[in-house]
Design a protein around this motif. Sequence first.
Motif, PDB file in Angstrom:
ATOM      1  N   UNK A 173       0.825  -1.210   0.000  1.00  0.00           N
ATOM      2  CA  UNK A 173       0.000   0.000   0.000  1.00  0.00           C
ATOM      3  C   UNK A 173       0.855   1.255   0.000  1.00  0.00           C
ATOM      4  N   UNK A 174       2.047   1.179   0.592  1.00  0.00           N
ATOM      5  CA  UNK A 174       2.918   2.358   0.629  1.00  0.00           C
ATOM      6  C   UNK A 174       3.400   2.749  -0.763  1.00  0.00           C
ATOM      7  N   UNK A 175       3.255   1.845  -1.740  1.00  0.00           N
ATOM      8  CA  UNK A 175       3.644   2.143  -3.129  1.00  0.00           C
ATOM      9  C   UNK A 175       2.437   2.146  -4.065  1.00  0.00           C
ATOM     10  N   UNK A 176       1.217   2.145  -3.486  1.00  0.00           N
ATOM     11  CA  UNK A 176       0.014   2.273  -4.294  1.00  0.00           C
ATOM     12  C   UNK A 176      -0.612   0.983  -4.765  1.00  0.00           C
ATOM     13  N   UNK A 177      -0.191  -0.157  -4.211  1.00  0.00           N
ATOM     14  CA  UNK A 177      -0.747  -1.455  -4.603  1.00  0.00           C
ATOM     15  C   UNK A 177      -1.657  -1.965  -3.483  1.00  0.00           C
ATOM     16  N   UNK A 178      -2.910  -2.283  -3.824  1.00  0.00           N
ATOM     17  CA  UNK A 178      -3.844  -2.815  -2.848  1.00  0.00           C
ATOM     18  C   UNK A 178      -3.760  -4.336  -2.812  1.00  0.00           C
ATOM     19  N   UNK A 179      -3.901  -4.891  -1.618  1.00  0.00           N
ATOM     20  CA  UNK A 179      -3.831  -6.335  -1.405  1.00  0.00           C
ATOM     21  C   UNK A 179      -5.079  -6.786  -0.664  1.00  0.00           C
ATOM     22  N   UNK A 180      -5.693  -7.872  -1.143  1.00  0.00           N
ATOM     23  CA  UNK A 180      -6.887  -8.407  -0.491  1.00  0.00           C
ATOM     24  C   UNK A 180      -6.872  -9.924  -0.531  1.00  0.00           C
ATOM     25  N   UNK A 181      -7.484 -10.542   0.478  1.00  0.00           N
ATOM     26  CA  UNK A 181      -7.700 -11.988   0.469  1.00  0.00           C
ATOM     27  C   UNK A 181      -9.197 -12.250   0.465  1.00  0.00           C
ATOM     28  N   UNK A 246     -11.755   1.091  -3.760  1.00  0.00           N
ATOM     29  CA  UNK A 246     -10.914   0.609  -2.664  1.00  0.00           C
ATOM     30  C   UNK A 246     -11.491  -0.715  -2.183  1.00  0.00           C
ATOM     31  N   UNK A 247     -10.638  -1.524  -1.593  1.00  0.00           N
ATOM     32  CA  UNK A 247     -11.055  -2.865  -1.207  1.00  0.00           C
ATOM     33  C   UNK A 247     -10.534  -3.170   0.192  1.00  0.00           C
ATOM     34  N   UNK A 248     -11.357  -3.788   1.071  1.00  0.00           N
ATOM     35  CA  UNK A 248     -10.841  -4.187   2.376  1.00  0.00           C
ATOM     36  C   UNK A 248      -9.826  -5.306   2.221  1.00  0.00           C
ATOM     37  N   UNK A 249      -9.032  -5.522   3.242  1.00  0.00           N
ATOM     38  CA  UNK A 249      -8.039  -6.591   3.153  1.00  0.00           C
ATOM     39  C   UNK A 249      -8.700  -7.968   3.144  1.00  0.00           C
ATOM     40  N   UNK A 250      -9.675  -8.188   4.003  1.00  0.00           N
ATOM     41  CA  UNK A 250     -10.256  -9.528   4.169  1.00  0.00           C
ATOM     42  C   UNK A 250     -11.721  -9.523   3.743  1.00  0.00           C
ATOM     43  N   UNK A 251     -12.080 -10.476   2.850  1.00  0.00           N
ATOM     44  CA  UNK A 251     -13.443 -10.558   2.310  1.00  0.00           C
ATOM     45  C   UNK A 251     -13.919 -11.999   2.389  1.00  0.00           C
ATOM     46  N   UNK A 252     -15.041 -12.230   3.071  1.00  0.00           N
ATOM     47  CA  UNK A 252     -15.664 -13.553   3.045  1.00  0.00           C
ATOM     48  C   UNK A 252     -16.687 -13.588   1.906  1.00  0.00           C
ATOM     49  N   UNK A 253     -16.904 -14.769   1.326  1.00  0.00           N
ATOM     50  CA  UNK A 253     -17.758 -14.844   0.141  1.00  0.00           C
ATOM     51  C   UNK A 253     -19.217 -15.145   0.458  1.00  0.00           C
TER      52      UNK A 253
END
Length: 282
Positions: A173-181, A246-253
């Motif tokens: 995120x500090x370089x502008x890349x979002x990560x999510x599971x 924007x996307x949260x880090x953790x997503x349940x389906x």
Amino acid sequence: MTSAKTVLVTGTSTGIGLAAAVAAAEAGLHVIATMRDTGRADALRAAAAEAGVTDLVQVKRLDVTDARSVATCVAEVVAEHGHLDAVVNNAGAGFVGTIERHDMERVREVMEVNFFGVVELTRAALPHLRASGGRVVTVTSVGGVVGQPFNEAYCAAKFAVEGFMESLAPVAASTGVQVAVVEPGAVSSEFVANVGLDVPTLLAEAGPYAPALRGYIDHAMEAFGSRPQTPREAAAPVVEALTAETVPFRIQTSDWARGFLAPKLADLDGSAVQGITRGWLA
């Protein structure tokens, strides 16, 4: 070169990967649908044709356990399209059995596909995702949060993926890349069949663990039989993670997955942990 956003999805021959590839194309993304054996792409191509998105789905070979294959595929995508905007780490392999009754080679195979393959592709993609302000979306499992009986190797790999991604997220995120599971529960897909459960043989080889294994198998079959999502339902949050601003880090389906994880995760979307760890980098 393509102007549409380009997403690379692994494990697209069946299940969630196939459904996510098609749904992402329906959302207007250019999808690089990868699989270890492109001879198994007929189902994907048929689904893309039925959805009218054939022009947006490109099949490529990618073996996530082979570093050269990963590097070659990522380089080809960037050369052909000029950019890479997202990666969906979906390829995986299940394994049922307890550690005492199986050799370490099998455990290492599970880790190679489910963990090291994710690390390898993410590592190769990050410079390009940084250039595009992109994102990494990784399909894990409720088994990446709650350890489950007779799934020691599988859950260990998924726990490792969740720990890796949770640690990477603030750095990326500090370089502008979002990560999510994305954490599915029971899904009615070929993943279950691909585990290759030979129940009589498993029970015969289980020794003193046979009664407990019988109980676990009965429970698992009931869970997959009565409460499963379809692959397309499970893939919908994957596509949302690719397309939302924007996307949260953790997503349940599913509600089932949220209920299953709730006793362990009070912070269901991961925002509290991310808020803390991002603060460490300020």
